[in-house]
Write an enzyme that holds these catalytic residues in place. Structure first.
Site, mmCIF file in Angstrom:
data_model
loop_
_atom_site.group_PDB
_atom_site.id
_atom_site.type_symbol
_atom_site.label_atom_id
_atom_site.label_comp_id
_atom_site.label_asym_id
_atom_site.label_seq_id
_atom_site.Cartn_x
_atom_site.Cartn_y
_atom_site.Cartn_z
ATOM 1 N N GLU A 21 -61.878 -9.335 29.649
ATOM 2 C CA GLU A 21 -60.681 -8.926 29.403
ATOM 3 C C GLU A 21 -60.501 -7.944 28.325
ATOM 4 O O GLU A 21 -61.376 -7.578 27.751
ATOM 5 C CB GLU A 21 -60.093 -10.384 28.775
ATOM 6 C CG GLU A 21 -59.223 -11.030 29.983
ATOM 7 C CD GLU A 21 -57.971 -10.604 30.164
ATOM 8 O OE1 GLU A 21 -57.634 -9.238 29.930
ATOM 9 O OE2 GLU A 21 -57.002 -11.322 30.929
ATOM 10 N N ASN A 150 -49.165 -12.452 29.213
ATOM 11 C CA ASN A 150 -50.019 -11.269 30.026
ATOM 12 C C ASN A 150 -49.142 -10.306 30.208
ATOM 13 O O ASN A 150 -47.844 -10.175 29.857
ATOM 14 C CB ASN A 150 -50.539 -11.808 31.220
ATOM 15 C CG ASN A 150 -52.029 -12.226 31.025
ATOM 16 O OD1 ASN A 150 -52.754 -11.669 30.303
ATOM 17 N ND2 ASN A 150 -52.305 -13.367 31.581
ATOM 18 N N ASP A 201 -51.660 -10.443 35.540
ATOM 19 C CA ASP A 201 -52.405 -10.681 34.337
ATOM 20 C C ASP A 201 -52.098 -9.322 33.603
ATOM 21 O O ASP A 201 -51.045 -8.978 33.434
ATOM 22 C CB ASP A 201 -53.763 -10.780 34.901
ATOM 23 C CG ASP A 201 -54.621 -11.389 33.993
ATOM 24 O OD1 ASP A 201 -54.834 -10.872 32.787
ATOM 25 O OD2 ASP A 201 -55.421 -12.357 34.050
#
Length: 294
Positions: A21, A150, A201
């Site tokens: 991430e 997100n 996301d």
């Protein structure tokens, strides 16, 4: 339904992160950075030479931003830290929130130099998180009762912010002051995705205002116009794509992180590239991330 363009890119890093991430790119050093949040790792990749280093962290980091040539800002489950780029020395800078059961998640620096950072429960507890605005060491809560924050990114003129709660799966937009990054209006739904496979996301906004979003669970990068219309979809060779970042001297390439979190042995066998980091293999009109302003 927009057709999915087949993957024509390459693997930038074969390491299979449980929760890759928060990618970012420093054009001054041609270096990409990203995290394996749950493993408490910070990955460093010199893009041109493919030289790779992995740094252990004492916390779950999720967002990294340049401050100046010698320092970086890291958002984590223990707050915000200033990191010396060369030595890795960490110094606590600010507390995001006082909720021991929470960690940081998605975030991005606005053109003003302020950080938007989302928080969530370690186990994605419902409504446990929030989105904050950090200007220097001043932390302001913007939006509450968010489960998985997100999609945080900003239009090129700094006048619009985008975000989502992945459990709701609506891409939101809100007008912000370009000078401060603070909202000047109420959020509104830009694009709805209820019933579609996958969840919104991480995201990044390019020089033309297009929103590039990683679609967790759908193995795609989706591209939206500022009016919310999805105009393109690109395949990613891992089901759980997590976040894109523009890389290269002209910000004309796209890096994508991914994850194997939540997969059992059978699922991982069916998704052998899960957790790797990729270059999408297309030309983009990206832009570099602003530095965080102390």
């Amino acid at each position: 339904m927009t057709d999915i363009v087949p993957f024509t890119g390459r693997t930038l890093c074969p390491v299979e992160s449980e929760l890759g991430e928060g990618p970012s790119y420093d054009p001054a050093t041609d270096t990409a950075w990203w995290f394996d949040i749950t493993a408490r790792k910070l990955h460093e990749l010199h893009v041109s030479s493919s030289t790779k280093r992995v740094h252990d962290l004492p916390f779950m980091g999720s967002v990294i931003a340049t401050i100046d040539p010698s320092r970086q800002l890291i958002a984590s489950d223990q707050g915000l830290f200033v990191r010396e780029t060369e030595s890795g020395k960490l110094e606590h800078f600010a507390t995001i929130e006082d909720k021991p059961g929470n960690r940081s998640n998605d975030g991005r620096v606005h053109q003003s130099g302020a950080l938007w950072i989302g928080t969530m429960g370690y186990n994605a507890e419902k409504d446990a998180g929030a989105i904050y605005h950090v200007a220097g060491s001043v932390v302001t809560r913007l939006f509450s009762s968010i489960t998985i924050p997100n999609g945080i990114c900003f239009s090129p003129d700094g006048a619009t912010a985008y975000f989502t709660d992945t459990t709701v799966n609506d891409l939101m937009r809100v007008a912000v002051d370009p000078r401060t990054g603070l909202p000047v209006g109420a959020p509104e739904v830009l694009s709805q995705h209820k019933g579609e496979p996958g969840g919104i996301d991480g995201a990044v906004c390019d020089a033309d205002g297009l929103i590039w979003n990683a679609r967790w669970g759908a193995a795609t990068i989706d591209v939206y116009r500022p009016d919310g219309m999805r105009v393109r979809r690109y395949a990613v060779p891992a089901t759980q794509a997590t976040c894109p970042a523009f890389i290269g001297a002209a910000a004309d390439r796209l890096l994508v992180t991914s994850a194997w979190q939540g997969m059992d042995e059978r699922a991982r066998a069916a998704d052998p590239e899960a957790g790797r980091t990729f270059e999408l293999g297309i030309a983009v009109r990206g832009r570099f991330e602003p530095a965080f302003r102390l």
